[in-house]
Design a protein around this motif. Structure first.
Motif, PDB file in Angstrom:
ATOM      1  N   LEU A  44      41.981 -78.401  33.132  1.00 17.73           N
ATOM      2  CA  LEU A  44      41.558 -79.874  33.419  1.00 17.73           C
ATOM      3  C   LEU A  44      40.008 -80.049  32.393  1.00 17.73           C
ATOM      4  O   LEU A  44      39.304 -79.032  32.353  1.00 17.73           O
ATOM      5  N   PRO A  45      39.854 -81.342  32.232  1.00 15.75           N
ATOM      6  CA  PRO A  45      38.697 -81.635  31.463  1.00 15.75           C
ATOM      7  C   PRO A  45      37.518 -81.283  32.348  1.00 15.75           C
ATOM      8  O   PRO A  45      37.260 -81.183  33.609  1.00 15.75           O
ATOM      9  N   GLY A  46      36.368 -80.604  31.796  1.00 15.81           N
ATOM     10  CA  GLY A  46      35.218 -80.086  32.347  1.00 15.81           C
ATOM     11  C   GLY A  46      35.253 -78.790  33.224  1.00 15.81           C
ATOM     12  O   GLY A  46      34.395 -78.467  33.862  1.00 15.81           O
ATOM     13  N   GLN A  47      36.668 -78.397  33.475  1.00 18.27           N
ATOM     14  CA  GLN A  47      36.627 -77.047  33.862  1.00 18.27           C
ATOM     15  C   GLN A  47      36.166 -75.874  33.280  1.00 18.27           C
ATOM     16  O   GLN A  47      36.322 -75.812  32.017  1.00 18.27           O
ATOM     17  N   SER A  48      35.648 -74.854  33.999  1.00 17.86           N
ATOM     18  CA  SER A  48      35.080 -73.695  33.148  1.00 17.86           C
ATOM     19  C   SER A  48      35.578 -72.469  34.004  1.00 17.86           C
ATOM     20  O   SER A  48      36.291 -72.666  34.919  1.00 17.86           O
ATOM     21  N   SER A  49      35.263 -71.353  33.377  1.00 14.43           N
ATOM     22  CA  SER A  49      35.985 -70.227  34.290  1.00 14.43           C
ATOM     23  C   SER A  49      35.262 -69.851  35.494  1.00 14.43           C
ATOM     24  O   SER A  49      35.737 -69.422  36.143  1.00 14.43           O
ATOM     25  N   GLU A  50      34.054 -70.221  35.315  1.00 16.50           N
ATOM     26  CA  GLU A  50      33.080 -69.836  36.565  1.00 16.50           C
ATOM     27  C   GLU A  50      33.540 -70.765  37.781  1.00 16.50           C
ATOM     28  O   GLU A  50      33.796 -70.215  38.692  1.00 16.50           O
ATOM     29  N   GLY A  51      33.734 -71.960  37.261  1.00 14.43           N
ATOM     30  CA  GLY A  51      34.276 -72.884  38.381  1.00 14.43           C
ATOM     31  C   GLY A  51      35.948 -72.446  39.015  1.00 14.43           C
ATOM     32  O   GLY A  51      36.005 -72.649  39.941  1.00 14.43           O
ATOM     33  N   TRP A  52      36.450 -71.994  37.843  1.00 13.78           N
ATOM     34  CA  TRP A  52      37.784 -71.816  38.447  1.00 13.78           C
ATOM     35  C   TRP A  52      38.078 -70.461  39.189  1.00 13.78           C
ATOM     36  O   TRP A  52      38.642 -70.466  40.307  1.00 13.78           O
ATOM     37  N   ASN A  53      37.141 -69.399  38.893  1.00 16.96           N
ATOM     38  CA  ASN A  53      36.900 -68.300  39.683  1.00 16.96           C
ATOM     39  C   ASN A  53      36.629 -68.751  41.014  1.00 16.96           C
ATOM     40  O   ASN A  53      37.092 -68.011  41.835  1.00 16.96           O
ATOM     41  N   ALA A  54      35.678 -69.626  41.195  1.00 15.62           N
ATOM     42  CA  ALA A  54      35.124 -69.982  42.567  1.00 15.62           C
ATOM     43  C   ALA A  54      36.444 -70.616  43.395  1.00 15.62           C
ATOM     44  O   ALA A  54      36.657 -70.533  44.408  1.00 15.62           O
ATOM     45  N   THR A  55      37.293 -71.455  42.479  1.00 10.61           N
ATOM     46  CA  THR A  55      38.410 -72.051  43.004  1.00 10.61           C
ATOM     47  C   THR A  55      39.373 -70.773  43.827  1.00 10.61           C
ATOM     48  O   THR A  55      39.946 -70.928  44.877  1.00 10.61           O
ATOM     49  N   ILE A  56      39.704 -70.033  43.022  1.00 10.98           N
ATOM     50  CA  ILE A  56      40.455 -68.750  43.074  1.00 10.98           C
ATOM     51  C   ILE A  56      40.060 -68.299  44.368  1.00 10.98           C
ATOM     52  O   ILE A  56      40.905 -68.092  45.353  1.00 10.98           O
ATOM     53  N   GLU A  57      38.616 -67.812  44.535  1.00 11.59           N
ATOM     54  CA  GLU A  57      38.071 -67.254  45.769  1.00 11.59           C
ATOM     55  C   GLU A  57      38.226 -67.814  47.085  1.00 11.59           C
ATOM     56  O   GLU A  57      38.703 -67.384  47.967  1.00 11.59           O
ATOM     57  N   GLN A  58      38.080 -69.291  46.677  1.00  9.06           N
ATOM     58  CA  GLN A  58      38.159 -70.276  47.825  1.00  9.06           C
ATOM     59  C   GLN A  58      39.594 -70.415  48.364  1.00  9.06           C
ATOM     60  O   GLN A  58      39.882 -70.397  49.564  1.00  9.06           O
ATOM     61  N   THR A  59      40.370 -70.396  47.712  1.00 16.15           N
ATOM     62  CA  THR A  59      41.908 -70.573  47.995  1.00 16.15           C
ATOM     63  C   THR A  59      42.226 -69.018  48.592  1.00 16.15           C
ATOM     64  O   THR A  59      42.923 -69.014  49.433  1.00 16.15           O
ATOM     65  N   LEU A  60      41.918 -67.996  48.150  1.00 20.05           N
ATOM     66  CA  LEU A  60      42.313 -66.648  48.510  1.00 20.05           C
ATOM     67  C   LEU A  60      41.911 -66.552  50.321  1.00 20.05           C
ATOM     68  O   LEU A  60      42.457 -66.071  51.127  1.00 20.05           O
TER      69      LEU A  60
END
Length: 433
Positions: free
Chosen positions: A215-231
């Motif tokens: 997605l626009p404006g998405q970073s690996s750091e932000g994505w990793n945080a999304t993964i951890e919160q989902t888990l």
């Protein structure tokens, strides 16, 4: 894991371009499908011999249109328009129940959109009850519904659970509030977590979360945080799709530099895959991890070239050898159902080479890092088509195996770890080369 060089893959004709390709889910592609005579289709279905079937409902209504969504949807609608659409859905169900003779084993049901949970729970339960009246369900038939967090509350979820829905998919996309706003989403990260809590309280013990990377404006750091919160939410299933930018979406007009590069997207994908494999999930499909025993029946059937019927505007079906879609707009859909009972608009009966290509392209989606019996069973291919998989697709298999994207042995063909990110691009090798 060691990732293959992107330049090397490009030389071999494997290149992922979010601005260039659709998700592979049917063949031929929709744009290449001819017009279909509903009477011809009806005669074929009346003589259909198999009796295992899945159903899909397309509910196109949305409170707002997301910047990335390329599916048919309507954000401007009336209560009268919704009621007419629901009447047409029931009419289409009734028409198919007349065409399909004898007992049918309902394998699974999926409500997608749009935003199905924008409707009242009563309306959704009435649709499901009407379907069950016409096509009796098995014990434990999977009944899934997509949702957006801001449309959910405990009362609605409790009513849906009581009405027979047993699998809930929540469209979170991201836990980064800035990314969500840029994507045009109507919810906040807090609403996602509140929706999960409400669903648990309502009795849902099979919850999937949909995420989106690229997605626009998405970073690996932000994505990793999304993964951890989902888990941390301890769900039964998690789906992470890569962004596909289509001409009919606002994203198409955003500067390309605002989107993550393919190299970054690939890092995001394997961060997702390695996290959920490490947490004990099974990778059922390249983009979906599930807890063992919570495998998704609807897509397992679809990627196995099993039969399913879609109700509603733009929905797709595969039955009696025909791959087809309904009329693409609500007005056209209502008119077609009123005139013919069913709304088949474009499609064809697949024979020979087309049927073989479809079987392989979809079957490869049943691949995963730790999935057992992954990919395509060669014995089943030969049983279905009367010829060996290697005899038909030996050249493509040899090329992809030499690159390191697939594994082929006497029993089957499946994607290797490096091939999972490129599952659509690998599929096109079988469709078009």
């Amino acid at each position: 894991m060691e990732l293959l060089d992107l330049a090397f893959l490009k030389e071999k004709g494997i290149e992922k371009d979010p601005f260039g390709h659709d998700f592979v889910y049917r063949f031929p592609e929709s744009k290449n499908m001819p017009s279909l005579d509903s009477r011809e289709l009806g005669e074929a279905i009346a003589g259909w011999g198999k009796k295992s079937l899945a159903f899909y409902f397309h509910i196109p209504f949305c409170s707002k249109e997301c910047n990335f969504c390329h599916y048919y949807k309507e954000s401007k609608f009336s209560r009268d328009g919704i009621e007419k659409y629901l009447v047409a859905l029931k009419g289409e169900i009734a028409a198919y129940s007349t065409l399909i003779q004898g007992d049918v084993e309902v394998q699974s049901v999926f409500f997608g959109g749009g935003t199905p949970t924008l409707l009242q729970a009563r309306e959704l339960n009435e649709l499901l009850a009407f379907l069950r009246e016409k096509f009796p369900f098995m014990d434990g038939t999977e009944v899934s519904i997509e949702s957006s967090p801001e449309t959910l509350n405990r009362a609605k979820l409790s009513a849906l659970r009581t009405g027979g829905f047993n699998r809930l998919s929540i469209g979170a996309q991201s836990f980064d509030e800035k990314v969500l706003k840029k994507a045009g989403r109507a919810h906040t990260p807090k609403q996602v977590k509140d929706a999960v809590s409400a669903a648990r309280a309502a009795g849902f013990d099979n919850i999937n979360m949909d995420l989106l990377y690229g997605l626009p404006g998405q970073s690996s750091e932000g994505w990793n945080a999304t993964i951890e919160q989902t888990l941390a939410l301890e769900l039964e299933s998690v789906t992470a799709s890569d962004l596909r930018v289509q001409k009919n979406t606002p994203n198409f007009y955003i500067t390309k530099s605002e989107f993550p590069a393919i190299s970054e997207m690939r890092k995001m994908y394997y961060a997702f895959a390695e996290t959920f494999e490490g947490a004990g999930f099974v990778q059922q499909f390249p983009y979906q991890f599930v807890k063992k025993g919570r495998e998704m029946n609807f897509l397992e059937n679809q990627w196995s070239s099993g039969e399913f019927v879609g109700f509603g505007a733009s929905s797709c079906s595969f039955i009696a050898g025909y791959d087809f879609n309904n009329a693409l707009g609500s007005e056209e859909y209502l008119k077609a159902v009123g005139e013919n009972g069913i709304s088949a608009s474009q499609g064809k009966k697949l024979l020979g080479e087309e049927a073989e290509k479809r079987f392989v392209a979809l079957g490869l989606k049943k691949s995963g890092l730790n999935r057992k019996n992954a990919g395509i069973n060669k014995a089943k291919f030969e049983q279905r088509f009367g010829k060996g998989l290697d005899a038909v697709f030996g050249r493509q298999i040899e090329e992809l195996e030499s690159i390191g994207l697939v594994k082929s042995d006497n029993s089957g063909l499946a994607l290797l770890p490096n091939g999972l990110f490129f599952h659509d691009e690998v599929a096109r090798k079988f469709l078009y080369e």
